[in-house]
Write a protein that holds these residues in place. Structure first.
Motif, PDB file in Angstrom:
ATOM      1  N   GLU A  57       0.831  -1.211   0.000  1.00 50.80           N
ATOM      2  CA  GLU A  57       0.000   0.000   0.000  1.00 50.80           C
ATOM      3  C   GLU A  57       0.867   1.263   0.000  1.00 50.80           C
ATOM      4  N   LEU A  58       1.935   1.249   0.810  1.00 49.52           N
ATOM      5  CA  LEU A  58       2.822   2.414   0.859  1.00 49.52           C
ATOM      6  C   LEU A  58       3.559   2.599  -0.460  1.00 49.52           C
ATOM      7  N   ILE A  59       4.004   1.494  -1.040  1.00 48.22           N
ATOM      8  CA  ILE A  59       4.731   1.583  -2.304  1.00 48.22           C
ATOM      9  C   ILE A  59       3.814   2.106  -3.413  1.00 48.22           C
ATOM     10  N   GLU A  60       2.558   1.639  -3.429  1.00 46.56           N
ATOM     11  CA  GLU A  60       1.618   2.115  -4.439  1.00 46.56           C
ATOM     12  C   GLU A  60       1.338   3.606  -4.271  1.00 46.56           C
ATOM     13  N   LYS A  61       1.352   4.065  -3.040  1.00 46.86           N
ATOM     14  CA  LYS A  61       1.009   5.461  -2.776  1.00 46.86           C
ATOM     15  C   LYS A  61       2.181   6.396  -3.048  1.00 46.86           C
ATOM     16  N   TYR A  62       3.402   5.983  -2.651  1.00 40.56           N
ATOM     17  CA  TYR A  62       4.544   6.906  -2.700  1.00 40.56           C
ATOM     18  C   TYR A  62       5.622   6.513  -3.703  1.00 40.56           C
ATOM     19  N   GLY A  63       5.639   5.254  -4.132  1.00 38.90           N
ATOM     20  CA  GLY A  63       6.725   4.768  -4.967  1.00 38.90           C
ATOM     21  C   GLY A  63       7.703   3.949  -4.145  1.00 38.90           C
ATOM     22  N   ASP A  64       8.625   3.290  -4.829  1.00 39.76           N
ATOM     23  CA  ASP A  64       9.602   2.424  -4.160  1.00 39.76           C
ATOM     24  C   ASP A  64      10.974   3.084  -4.207  1.00 39.76           C
ATOM     25  N   PHE A  65      11.499   3.442  -3.048  1.00 40.62           N
ATOM     26  CA  PHE A  65      12.782   4.140  -2.979  1.00 40.62           C
ATOM     27  C   PHE A  65      13.932   3.192  -2.628  1.00 40.62           C
ATOM     28  N   SER A  66      13.639   1.903  -2.566  1.00 43.05           N
ATOM     29  CA  SER A  66      14.696   0.922  -2.355  1.00 43.05           C
ATOM     30  C   SER A  66      15.357   0.609  -3.692  1.00 43.05           C
ATOM     31  N   ALA A  67      16.402  -0.216  -3.642  1.00 49.66           N
ATOM     32  CA  ALA A  67      17.119  -0.575  -4.866  1.00 49.66           C
ATOM     33  C   ALA A  67      16.408  -1.662  -5.662  1.00 49.66           C
ATOM     34  N   GLY A  68      15.399  -2.323  -5.072  1.00 49.34           N
ATOM     35  CA  GLY A  68      14.702  -3.388  -5.782  1.00 49.34           C
ATOM     36  C   GLY A  68      13.874  -4.224  -4.840  1.00 49.34           C
ATOM     37  N   VAL A  69      13.153  -5.181  -5.373  1.00 51.22           N
ATOM     38  CA  VAL A  69      12.168  -5.925  -4.581  1.00 51.22           C
ATOM     39  C   VAL A  69      12.805  -6.826  -3.533  1.00 51.22           C
ATOM     40  N   THR A  70      14.089  -7.105  -3.641  1.00 55.02           N
ATOM     41  CA  THR A  70      14.770  -7.915  -2.617  1.00 55.02           C
ATOM     42  C   THR A  70      15.556  -7.032  -1.641  1.00 55.02           C
ATOM     43  N   SER A  71      15.354  -5.751  -1.729  1.00 56.24           N
ATOM     44  CA  SER A  71      16.097  -4.803  -0.892  1.00 56.24           C
ATOM     45  C   SER A  71      15.144  -4.149   0.112  1.00 56.24           C
ATOM     46  N   PRO A  72      15.545  -3.990   1.363  1.00 57.38           N
ATOM     47  CA  PRO A  72      14.629  -3.491   2.398  1.00 57.38           C
ATOM     48  C   PRO A  72      14.453  -1.974   2.392  1.00 57.38           C
ATOM     49  N   HIS A  73      13.381  -1.554   3.029  1.00 58.43           N
ATOM     50  CA  HIS A  73      13.155  -0.139   3.332  1.00 58.43           C
ATOM     51  C   HIS A  73      13.468   0.156   4.798  1.00 58.43           C
ATOM     52  N   LEU A  74      13.374  -0.883   5.641  1.00 56.51           N
ATOM     53  CA  LEU A  74      13.439  -0.691   7.091  1.00 56.51           C
ATOM     54  C   LEU A  74      14.443  -1.644   7.735  1.00 56.51           C
ATOM     55  N   GLU A  75      15.029  -1.178   8.812  1.00 50.57           N
ATOM     56  CA  GLU A  75      15.910  -1.993   9.646  1.00 50.57           C
ATOM     57  C   GLU A  75      15.413  -1.893  11.087  1.00 50.57           C
ATOM     58  N   ILE A  76      15.388  -3.018  11.775  1.00 50.06           N
ATOM     59  CA  ILE A  76      15.028  -3.058  13.193  1.00 50.06           C
ATOM     60  C   ILE A  76      16.028  -3.956  13.901  1.00 50.06           C
ATOM     61  N   TYR A  77      16.588  -3.473  15.006  1.00 49.78           N
ATOM     62  CA  TYR A  77      17.448  -4.375  15.771  1.00 49.78           C
ATOM     63  C   TYR A  77      17.219  -4.212  17.269  1.00 49.78           C
ATOM     64  N   PRO A  78      17.225  -5.360  17.980  1.00 44.02           N
ATOM     65  CA  PRO A  78      16.987  -5.349  19.421  1.00 44.02           C
ATOM     66  C   PRO A  78      18.284  -5.104  20.195  1.00 44.02           C
ATOM     67  N   GLY A  79      18.164  -4.434  21.297  1.00 46.95           N
ATOM     68  CA  GLY A  79      19.308  -4.217  22.186  1.00 46.95           C
ATOM     69  C   GLY A  79      18.904  -4.464  23.619  1.00 46.95           C
ATOM     70  N   ASN A  80      19.765  -5.119  24.384  1.00 47.47           N
ATOM     71  CA  ASN A  80      19.450  -5.504  25.756  1.00 47.47           C
ATOM     72  C   ASN A  80      19.765  -4.363  26.714  1.00 47.47           C
ATOM     73  N   GLY A  81      19.060  -3.255  26.541  1.00 49.38           N
ATOM     74  CA  GLY A  81      19.281  -2.099  27.388  1.00 49.38           C
ATOM     75  C   GLY A  81      18.937  -0.815  26.660  1.00 49.38           C
ATOM     76  N   PHE A  82      19.041   0.272  27.368  1.00 54.34           N
ATOM     77  CA  PHE A  82      18.797   1.611  26.826  1.00 54.34           C
ATOM     78  C   PHE A  82      19.977   2.011  25.957  1.00 54.34           C
ATOM     79  N   PHE A  83      19.702   2.533  24.775  1.00 50.57           N
ATOM     80  CA  PHE A  83      20.779   2.920  23.855  1.00 50.57           C
ATOM     81  C   PHE A  83      21.515   4.141  24.409  1.00 50.57           C
ATOM     82  N   ILE A  84      22.848   4.092  24.390  1.00 56.51           N
ATOM     83  CA  ILE A  84      23.731   5.138  24.921  1.00 56.51           C
ATOM     84  C   ILE A  84      23.548   5.223  26.435  1.00 56.51           C
ATOM     85  N   VAL A  85      23.316   6.380  27.006  1.00 55.41           N
ATOM     86  CA  VAL A  85      23.309   6.533  28.468  1.00 55.41           C
ATOM     87  C   VAL A  85      21.898   6.349  29.011  1.00 55.41           C
TER      88      VAL A  85
END
Length: 617
Positions: free
Chosen positions: A414-442
């Motif tokens: 739905e987002l791609i149809e509305k705004y277009g695809d700004f990734s390099a291709g259909v096997t390339s992500p738009h988003l990154e998510i990573y978990p961390g065991n604590g508060f980032f930085i201080v």
């Protein structure tokens, strides 16, 4: 945290043993060998600059000089300990800020950039992520140079990567695909060494949810979508592996000199050239070792000047040299010499939020950065001096960075149809998510946290960097234009929704106590009115977004005959002789990864191109 003198000396010795410099490192211009001529002068001793310097200096007939604005990294032990990357080290940063960002509620944000030998590779989070195959294939398509394609750059990944066993994790089976990694390169890379208490929960949640959180054996295969283990540039003894530690090497070279505390102001024409559109050759570099006075030094390369100043420094040097948009240069009081309107344009950075959820546990990393007793105990373990059987260098949480897994996702159709695809291709992500065991930085003084960092890795927003007058050392005007494209704010909303779906897996039952301030609780997220939720998310995102420290594009490469761009596919500045740029500023698009590995790839290929050209001339 205060280190004892004994610990300080011990770490300093370990650091010196880990990174004996092959180059002669000088603090003062007057200390350089008298009368020495240089074939190549490299403006910037960061991630790319030191890699190129090392590779060129393997030819004993080439003499190479590196000019680094920051201090030497030799003997600076705080940057050696991987987890200490979560502690602000402002003495090793340029301490730049953005202009007022309309997309962030008119906030000004910090814009980190390494101010030390090795550049950002000496202070970054050490994530080893290559990007997608489509990223590099897009580089090849845009430039018309197949040498930038995914298949073609494998040889440069091989030159760069040295996959080693992690310090205290002998069994990494099932955490990576050996077929896509290399073990004879220069920069040490390893899988996580110290288990985080959330590791099993993260993997179980991925298994339960499937879909975009399905397990990916190796996010560095060129197909990064899914959830997988995160390699990092850390050696087998739990120490940071940077451009400085890796490429300055062990064998002494008498043809490579490095001058630190040398801030490049500009490059100047050395001669006229019949072989360039402007008729100019730029082979002289002007720099200062004290920007509070008007003392400048000049050094001329007999072959080439290679600018490796990064996404900020490289366009700044070009503009101060009269290379850029002629109208802009005249307004700044600089005589235009080469009209290249694209200099400083096309700035692209990945919007970033470290979403910290209050967790129902005490087994996190939070006390490392807020409790000196815990920190000192962990440092003793890292040093291998805890008195326990089998003590090894690099053990414990300090021998790792702050995330053990990473996941990559596409936005909805739905987002791609509305705004277009700004990734390099259909096997390339738009988003990154990573978990961390604590508060980032201080972390705050109390509470224990789990972070779920969300990043828009294929953004649509474009900004700019330009000079602020004719003073070459005045801080430039940095406008990343965060979240000014509708796609980026919509994509970040989907990323946060993915985090809530992730925590909806049964393994997290009772684990999350409260969301970050400004976000709804886990139960409220799925029951709120859609309009109210959308407004709440937008307010939170605009108030919380900052930089991922992955800016690119301000000296973008393009096809040889393109009417836009700054450098050709061989990274020569268009229209002049004797001048190349090699760093993240030449990427026409940001890769869907952290940018450290792609910069190394560009440096390795650039060194090959440069050496081959001068061996043929």
């Amino acid at each position: 945290m205060v280190l004892s003198r004994a610990w300080s000396l011990t770490i300093a010795v370990l650091w010196m043993a880990a990174s004996p410099a092959s180059a002669a490192i000088y603090d003062q211009y007057s200390d350089l060998p008298a009368g020495r001529e240089y074939d190549f002068v490299i403006a910037g001793g960061g991630t790319a600059g030191l890699a190129i310097a090392d590779r060129l200096s393997t030819n004993s007939s080439f003499r190479v000089l590196v000019l680094e604005a920051g201090t030497s990294s030799v003997g600076v032990f705080n940057i050696t300990v991987p987890y200490f990357s979560t502690r602000p080290s402002l003495q090793f940063d340029w301490n730049l800020t953005t202009t007022v960002q309309s997309g962030l509620g008119d906030r000004i944000t910090f814009f980190p950039r390494g101010f030390i030998l090795g550049g950002s590779s000496s202070v970054n989070g050490m994530f080893y992520t290559r990007g997608s195959a489509a990223d590099f294939d897009r580089f090849a398509a845009v430039t018309g140079d197949e040498g930038w394609s995914w298949d073609s750059i494998q040889q440069y990944l091989a030159l760069n990567e040295n996959l080693v066993p992690p310090a205290t994790n002998p069994n990494t089976h099932g955490e990576f695909d050996p077929a896509v990694h290399f073990t004879n390169g220069t920069v040490d890379v390893s899988l996580p060494s110290f288990p985080q208490s959330i590791d099993s929960k993260v993997l179980q949640a991925g298994d339960e949810l499937g879909g975009s959180f399905s397990f990916n054996l190796d996010v560095n295969s060129g197909l990064p979508l899914g959830l997988g283990w995160l390699p990092r540039t850390i050696d087998s003894q739990g120490r940071r592996s940077s451009s400085a530690t890796a490429y300055l090497g062990y064998a002494a070279k008498n043809n490579l000199d490095v001058l630190v505390n040398a801030r490049v102001a500009r490059v100047t024409p050395t001669s006229h050239s019949k072989n360039s559109a402007s008729g100019l050759s730029f082979r002289t570099v002007e720099f200062s070792q004290d920007i509070t006075n008007s003392t400048f030094f000049q050094v001329t390369a007999t072959k080439e000047v290679i600018i490796c100043g990064g996404v900020v420094g490289s366009p700044q040097i070009l503009l101060n040299s009269g290379i850029g948009n002629s109208t802009t240069l005249l307004a700044a009081g600089i005589p235009p010499l080469v009209d290249l309107p694209s200099v400083g344009q096309n700035l692209s950075d990945q919007a970033f939020i470290a979403n910290a959820f209050l967790a129902n546990t005490t087994d996190t990393y939070d006390d490392i950065n807020r409790n000196d007793t815990v920190s000192n105990e962990d440092l003793t373990t890292w040093l291998g001096e805890s008195g326990q059987p089998g003590d090894v260098q690099g053990a414990g949480p300090l021998g790792d960075t702050f995330a053990n897994q990473i996941s990559y996702h596409r936005v909805s159709d739905e987002l791609i149809e509305k705004y277009g695809d700004f990734s390099a291709g259909v096997t390339s992500p738009h988003l990154e998510i990573y978990p961390g065991n604590g508060f980032f930085i201080v972390p705050p003084p109390t509470g224990f946290y789990m972070s779920m960092t969300t990043v828009v890795v294929s953004p649509a927003s474009r900004g700019s960097i330009t000079i602020n007058g004719s003073d070459p050392f005045a801080p430039p005007l940095i406008d990343p234009a965060y979240l000014t494209a509708d796609f980026d704010i919509a994509a970040m909303k989907e990323a946060i929704a993915m985090v809530y779906r992730f925590f909806n897996a049964s393994v997290w039952d009772g684990y999350i106590l409260a969301p970050p301030e400004g976000l709804p609780s886990l139960s409220e997220f799925f029951t709120l009115n859609a309009t109210d939720l959308d407004l709440q998310l937008e307010t939170y995102i605009r108030n919380s977004t900052g930089t991922s420290a992955h800016p690119v594009g301000t000296v973008a490469m393009s096809a040889v005959n393109a009417s836009y761009g700054v450098v050709d596919p061989d990274l020569r500045v268009k229209g002049v002789n004797g001048l190349r740029v090699v760093d993240a500023s030449v990427f026409p698009f940001v890769t869907c990864s952290h940018t450290q590995v792609p910069v190394y790839v560009f440096a390795e290929r650039a060194a090959k191109l440069i050496a081959a050209y001068w061996q043929e001339v």
